[in-house]
Design an enzyme around this catalytic site. Sequence first.
Site, PDB file in Angstrom:
ATOM      1  CG  HIS A 145      -8.696   0.848  -4.110  1.00  0.00           C
ATOM      2  ND1 HIS A 145      -9.593   1.664  -3.452  1.00  0.00           N
ATOM      3  CD2 HIS A 145      -7.467   1.206  -3.642  1.00  0.00           C
ATOM      4  CE1 HIS A 145      -8.943   2.459  -2.616  1.00  0.00           C
ATOM      5  NE2 HIS A 145      -7.651   2.206  -2.717  1.00  0.00           N
ATOM      6  CG  ASP A 153      -1.982   1.002   1.221  1.00  0.00           C
ATOM      7  OD1 ASP A 153      -1.971   1.859   0.322  1.00  0.00           O
ATOM      8  OD2 ASP A 153      -2.853   0.957   2.116  1.00  0.00           O
TER       9      ASP A 153
HETATM   10  C1  HEM Z   1      -9.441   0.377   3.451  1.00  0.00           C
HETATM   11  C2  HEM Z   1      -8.806   1.428   3.038  1.00  0.00           C
HETATM   12  C3  HEM Z   1      -7.823   1.380   1.898  1.00  0.00           C
HETATM   13  C4  HEM Z   1      -6.917   0.410   1.577  1.00  0.00           C
HETATM   14  C5  HEM Z   1      -6.637  -0.898   2.305  1.00  0.00           C
HETATM   15  C6  HEM Z   1      -6.242   0.856   0.388  1.00  0.00           C
HETATM   16  C7  HEM Z   1      -5.261   0.129  -0.276  1.00  0.00           C
HETATM   17  C8  HEM Z   1      -4.687   0.500  -1.480  1.00  0.00           C
HETATM   18  C9  HEM Z   1      -3.752  -0.295  -2.235  1.00  0.00           C
HETATM   19  C10 HEM Z   1      -3.254  -1.677  -1.830  1.00  0.00           C
HETATM   20  C11 HEM Z   1      -3.418   0.385  -3.343  1.00  0.00           C
HETATM   21  C12 HEM Z   1      -2.478  -0.064  -4.479  1.00  0.00           C
HETATM   22  C13 HEM Z   1      -1.047   0.298  -4.260  1.00  0.00           C
HETATM   23  C14 HEM Z   1      -0.769   1.773  -4.187  1.00  0.00           C
HETATM   24  O1  HEM Z   1      -0.603   2.430  -5.201  1.00  0.00           O
HETATM   25  O2  HEM Z   1      -0.737   2.270  -3.074  1.00  0.00           O
HETATM   26  C15 HEM Z   1      -4.113   1.647  -3.286  1.00  0.00           C
HETATM   27  C16 HEM Z   1      -4.013   2.652  -4.217  1.00  0.00           C
HETATM   28  C17 HEM Z   1      -4.578   3.864  -4.096  1.00  0.00           C
HETATM   29  N1  HEM Z   1      -5.496   4.246  -3.150  1.00  0.00           N
HETATM   30 FE1  HEM Z   1      -6.175   3.135  -1.616  1.00  0.00          FE
HETATM   31  N2  HEM Z   1      -6.725   2.072   0.022  1.00  0.00           N
HETATM   32  C18 HEM Z   1      -7.702   2.432   0.922  1.00  0.00           C
HETATM   33  C19 HEM Z   1      -8.476   3.575   0.906  1.00  0.00           C
HETATM   34  C20 HEM Z   1      -8.305   4.602   0.024  1.00  0.00           C
HETATM   35  C21 HEM Z   1      -9.056   5.815   0.044  1.00  0.00           C
HETATM   36  C22 HEM Z   1     -10.190   6.149   1.020  1.00  0.00           C
HETATM   37  C23 HEM Z   1      -8.554   6.602  -0.975  1.00  0.00           C
HETATM   38  C24 HEM Z   1      -8.935   7.981  -1.435  1.00  0.00           C
HETATM   39  C25 HEM Z   1      -9.799   8.787  -0.862  1.00  0.00           C
HETATM   40  C26 HEM Z   1      -7.482   5.864  -1.617  1.00  0.00           C
HETATM   41  C27 HEM Z   1      -6.708   6.321  -2.661  1.00  0.00           C
HETATM   42  C28 HEM Z   1      -5.809   5.565  -3.365  1.00  0.00           C
HETATM   43  C29 HEM Z   1      -5.035   6.073  -4.478  1.00  0.00           C
HETATM   44  C30 HEM Z   1      -5.017   7.503  -5.019  1.00  0.00           C
HETATM   45  C31 HEM Z   1      -4.278   4.998  -4.971  1.00  0.00           C
HETATM   46  C32 HEM Z   1      -3.285   5.011  -6.136  1.00  0.00           C
HETATM   47  C33 HEM Z   1      -4.013   4.883  -7.456  1.00  0.00           C
HETATM   48  C34 HEM Z   1      -3.025   4.872  -8.613  1.00  0.00           C
HETATM   49  O3  HEM Z   1      -2.439   3.820  -8.898  1.00  0.00           O
HETATM   50  O4  HEM Z   1      -2.837   5.942  -9.193  1.00  0.00           O
HETATM   51  N3  HEM Z   1      -7.371   4.641  -0.991  1.00  0.00           N
HETATM   52  N4  HEM Z   1      -4.883   1.683  -2.151  1.00  0.00           N
END
Ligand code: HEM
Length: 322
Positions: free
Chosen positions: A229, A156
């Site tokens: 996501h 993440d």
């Molecule tokens: C349970 C809560 C969450 C979990 C476990 C989670 C987990 C992840 C994971 C594993 C990734 C892919 C790897 C990375 O690029 O970091 C990701 C990408 C991302 N997440 Fe989350 N996330 C959560 C909540 C959120 C929320 C609430 C937002 C925005 C309001 C968010 C925004 C993003 C963004 C901007 C990316 C990158 C997208 C890209 O590749 O450009 N995440 N998240």
Amino acid sequence: MSGKNWDRVPIDAQSVDAPLSTAAVFLVVTVAREPAALAKVASVLGDLDDLVKTVGFRDLAGRLSCIAGIGRDLWDRLHPDSRPGELKPFAPIKGSVHAAPSTPGDLLFHIRSERPDMCFEFERILLDNLGAAVTVVDEVSGFRYFDARDLLGFVDGTANPTALDLPASALVGDEDADFAGGSYVVVQKYLHDLDAWGKTPTHLQEEIIGRTKIDNIEIDDDDAPRKSHKSLNTITDGDGNEYDILRDNMPFGRPGQKEFGTYFIGYSRYLWVIEKMLQRMYIGDPPGAYDRLLDFSTPHTGTTFFAPTRPMLHAIVEAAQK
Ligand code: HEM
């Protein structure tokens, strides 16, 4: 002098770009209505960088940092003359299946260090100093989990902006010159249903997240029936410009209580970017095709703050004290 304790490591308050750490505390408090409480809070905020030094100097290798974020209502009490253009309370979202609540919070302290004991010590003294002026509404101690994985098992934070892209994504610029260098901060405390997630086949988990689980490779889902996501959180404008945010999510939990969580924290130059991400996650794109991560992860809080730069924080505090 030699030894790691004497390395010159910046210990700084309000450093949005401080290194990701192995431990963090997310502390959200509300401030009592009395003028004396406001005066107390102003005085503690004014001394915040001294407190970071007081605790941080005991082990510079611990890289202690603290960012204070201020919610809209408290901002207006401290500094009624002007406020960051987009600052407003977290807007709750109701999707067809999942909802994001808005919960109270006047101040956020995002405390980061390589050492949990330093986070603890800083928080202990901070709360001691704030005394009865504040009520703690949420307190989470997060930890880095293996190679920066969340408790769902995925790495993440990979797509976070780095180097020059970091300030361009996370810090307000000339568009709101009085508040340049500050950052909008949104937090949400999520709890996971790890039993249900564990029963979900890995290939489906990967489709939901948009990356492979073991080696963290991005999955192209342009032609997939449902967006992942990752794709729902890829925000572009009409000209194809992409808008990133800086995330420093941390796992937390108490296995004995079956509590398994992710504390989401996002810093952004523009609040609308995080709001759009949340809209896409909860309402879906197209509407109804919401983020399936939410079938396994429930938000229990949702609060918006603005983290001013250190000089800005001092100016606000001085004005409030006059
Ligand atoms: C349970 C809560 C969450 C979990 C476990 C989670 C987990 C992840 C994971 C594993 C990734 C892919 C790897 C990375 O690029 O970091 C990701 C990408 C991302 N997440 Fe989350 N996330 C959560 C909540 C959120 C929320 C609430 C937002 C925005 C309001 C968010 C925004 C993003 C963004 C901007 C990316 C990158 C997208 C890209 O590749 O450009 N995440 N998240």
